[in-house]
Design an enzyme around this catalytic site. Structure first.
Site, PDB file in Angstrom:
ATOM      1  N   SER A 125      80.301  26.982  34.704  1.00  0.00           N
ATOM      2  CA  SER A 125      81.034  27.466  33.520  1.00  0.00           C
ATOM      3  C   SER A 125      82.235  26.559  33.303  1.00  0.00           C
ATOM      4  O   SER A 125      82.772  25.974  34.258  1.00  0.00           O
ATOM      5  CB  SER A 125      81.524  28.894  33.773  1.00  0.00           C
ATOM      6  N   TYR A 138      85.530  35.092  39.304  1.00  0.00           N
ATOM      7  CA  TYR A 138      84.562  34.303  38.525  1.00  0.00           C
ATOM      8  C   TYR A 138      84.926  32.817  38.553  1.00  0.00           C
ATOM      9  O   TYR A 138      84.079  31.960  38.812  1.00  0.00           O
ATOM     10  CB  TYR A 138      84.516  34.829  37.094  1.00  0.00           C
TER      11      TYR A 138
HETATM   12  N1  LIG Z   1      77.015  33.413  28.145  1.00  0.00           N
HETATM   13  C1  LIG Z   1      78.064  32.625  28.315  1.00  0.00           C
HETATM   14  O1  LIG Z   1      78.920  32.465  27.419  1.00  0.00           O
HETATM   15  C2  LIG Z   1      78.242  31.863  29.608  1.00  0.00           C
HETATM   16  C3  LIG Z   1      79.245  30.898  29.662  1.00  0.00           C
HETATM   17  C4  LIG Z   1      79.411  30.169  30.837  1.00  0.00           C
HETATM   18  C5  LIG Z   1      78.597  30.398  31.922  1.00  0.00           C
HETATM   19  N2  LIG Z   1      77.625  31.355  31.846  1.00  0.00           N
HETATM   20  C6  LIG Z   1      76.798  31.557  33.037  1.00  0.00           C
HETATM   21  O2  LIG Z   1      75.439  31.471  32.682  1.00  0.00           O
HETATM   22  C7  LIG Z   1      74.664  32.311  33.533  1.00  0.00           C
HETATM   23  C8  LIG Z   1      73.847  33.258  32.669  1.00  0.00           C
HETATM   24  O3  LIG Z   1      74.753  34.008  31.860  1.00  0.00           O
HETATM   25  P1  LIG Z   1      74.266  34.983  30.691  1.00  0.00           P
HETATM   26  O4  LIG Z   1      75.374  35.028  29.705  1.00  0.00           O
HETATM   27  O5  LIG Z   1      72.897  34.623  30.273  1.00  0.00           O
HETATM   28  O6  LIG Z   1      74.269  36.367  31.497  1.00  0.00           O
HETATM   29  P2  LIG Z   1      73.427  37.710  31.271  1.00  0.00           P
HETATM   30  O7  LIG Z   1      74.293  38.808  31.796  1.00  0.00           O
HETATM   31  O8  LIG Z   1      72.921  37.789  29.853  1.00  0.00           O
HETATM   32  O9  LIG Z   1      72.166  37.512  32.233  1.00  0.00           O
HETATM   33  C9  LIG Z   1      72.355  37.371  33.617  1.00  0.00           C
HETATM   34  C10 LIG Z   1      71.069  37.742  34.335  1.00  0.00           C
HETATM   35  O10 LIG Z   1      71.315  37.577  35.733  1.00  0.00           O
HETATM   36  C11 LIG Z   1      70.785  38.710  36.423  1.00  0.00           C
HETATM   37  N3  LIG Z   1      71.497  38.884  37.706  1.00  0.00           N
HETATM   38  C12 LIG Z   1      72.808  39.178  37.898  1.00  0.00           C
HETATM   39  N4  LIG Z   1      73.076  39.277  39.212  1.00  0.00           N
HETATM   40  C13 LIG Z   1      71.905  39.022  39.864  1.00  0.00           C
HETATM   41  C14 LIG Z   1      71.524  38.982  41.237  1.00  0.00           C
HETATM   42  N5  LIG Z   1      72.399  39.215  42.227  1.00  0.00           N
HETATM   43  N6  LIG Z   1      70.235  38.694  41.530  1.00  0.00           N
HETATM   44  C15 LIG Z   1      69.346  38.471  40.558  1.00  0.00           C
HETATM   45  N7  LIG Z   1      69.628  38.512  39.241  1.00  0.00           N
HETATM   46  C16 LIG Z   1      70.895  38.787  38.904  1.00  0.00           C
HETATM   47  C17 LIG Z   1      70.977  39.876  35.458  1.00  0.00           C
HETATM   48  O11 LIG Z   1      70.108  40.957  35.781  1.00  0.00           O
HETATM   49  C18 LIG Z   1      70.659  39.209  34.107  1.00  0.00           C
HETATM   50  O12 LIG Z   1      69.281  39.287  33.804  1.00  0.00           O
HETATM   51  C19 LIG Z   1      75.659  33.019  34.439  1.00  0.00           C
HETATM   52  O13 LIG Z   1      75.760  32.336  35.667  1.00  0.00           O
HETATM   53  C20 LIG Z   1      76.963  32.916  33.684  1.00  0.00           C
HETATM   54  O14 LIG Z   1      78.079  32.965  34.532  1.00  0.00           O
HETATM   55  C21 LIG Z   1      77.440  32.097  30.726  1.00  0.00           C
END
Ligand SMILES: NC(=O)c1ccc[n+]([C@@H]2O[C@H](COP(=O)([O-])OP(=O)(O)OC[C@H]3O[C@@H](n4cnc5c(N)ncnc54)[C@H](O)[C@@H]3O)[C@@H](O)[C@H]2O)c1
Length: 230
Positions: A125, A138
């Site tokens: 991130s 985080y």
């Molecule tokens: N969406 C954003 O703006 C953004 C920005 C920067 C980084 N990210 C990173 O991208 C990745 C995906 O984010 P997203 O926005 O798609 O999140 P999201 O919440 O939409 O999806 C995350 C998925 O991970 C699964 N998950 C969580 N903990 C878990 C575990 N211990 N074991 C197995 N599965 C698990 C959840 O069930 C979910 O299906 C994350 O690492 C997040 O930190 C997202």
């Protein structure tokens, strides 16, 4: 065509990466605590912060897919709490899912990835480098993931390449996007899951042969924008 494992692939960015890799003709295994609503991937219910569950995930891949070409370490979540209210257990839970899971997944998958000359992509991130208040666990987890990426790249090369994508704000449908949200980005819009999925697919593929240990910021320019109050 290859076999790719995506942690946290049931929704959001991980589901977008699964869609892209499936469309490119690959086989995909999704390891998530939740079941995907619909996907042509093989879905395994797995808490990737748990070493025993990760070990059994790989026993399954060895038996079912019999090979592995790439791992996308994507599972992650955020706790936003003032420092004094954040418990040590909560801090460690964020590290376990966002950071330790990548170590567990690559450790278990290294043998198959060596055999296929495979690749790893971690999803960190821009919060590895900048913060809003009350996001200590985080930010620490994502900073650790950027560092783990280059450590793995050096340990596992030349057989396995390991790269990191640091997304900015990516719309996964959790919040409505307002016109001013789009407008504040130098690129003119909030990110889409496809912006991350397309780069992940490139980094996993043969055209990225000379790229390893690198971090790619995909944030529409937000971390390059200087902001002073008027
Ligand atoms: N969406 C954003 O703006 C953004 C920005 C920067 C980084 N990210 C990173 O991208 C990745 C995906 O984010 P997203 O926005 O798609 O999140 P999201 O919440 O939409 O999806 C995350 C998925 O991970 C699964 N998950 C969580 N903990 C878990 C575990 N211990 N074991 C197995 N599965 C698990 C959840 O069930 C979910 O299906 C994350 O690492 C997040 O930190 C997202």
């Amino acid at each position: 065509m290859g076999v790719y494992l995506i942690s946290g692939g049931a929704k959001g960015i991980g589901a977008g990466i699964a869609t892209k890799l499936l469309a490119d003709g690959h086989r995909v295994v999704i390891a998530d605590k939740a079941k995907p609503e619909s996907s042509a991937a093989r879905a395994v219910i797995c808490d990737v912060s748990d070493p025993a569950q990760v070990a059994s995930l790989f026993t399954g891949i060895e038996a079912v897919e019999e090979r592995l070409d790439g791992i996308i370490c994507n599972a992650g979540f955020m706790i936003r709490k003032p420092l004094e209210e954040l418990t040590p257990e909560e801090f460690n839970a964020v590290l376990a899912t966002n950071l330790t899971s990548a170590f567990l997944l690559v450790r278990c998958g290294a043998k198959m990835l060596r055999a296929s000359k495979g690749a790893v992509v971690t999803i960190a991130s821009t919060r590895a480098h900048m913060s809003e208040p009350d996001t200590e666990s985080y930010a620490a987890s994502k900073g650790g993931l950027v560092a783990l990426t280059h450590a793995l790249a050096v340990s596992l090369g030349p057989d396995i390449r390991v790269n990191c994508i640091s997304p900015g704000w990516i719309d996964t449908g959790h919040y409505p996007i307002r016109p001013e949200d789009d407008a504040q980005h130098p690129a003119g819009r909030v990110g889409k899951v496809e912006d991350i999925a397309n780069l992940a697919a490139f980094l996993l593929g043969p055209d990225a042969e000379f790229i390893t240990g690198a971090e790619f910021t995909v944030d529409g320019g937000m971390t390059r924008k200087m902001i002073y109050a008027e």
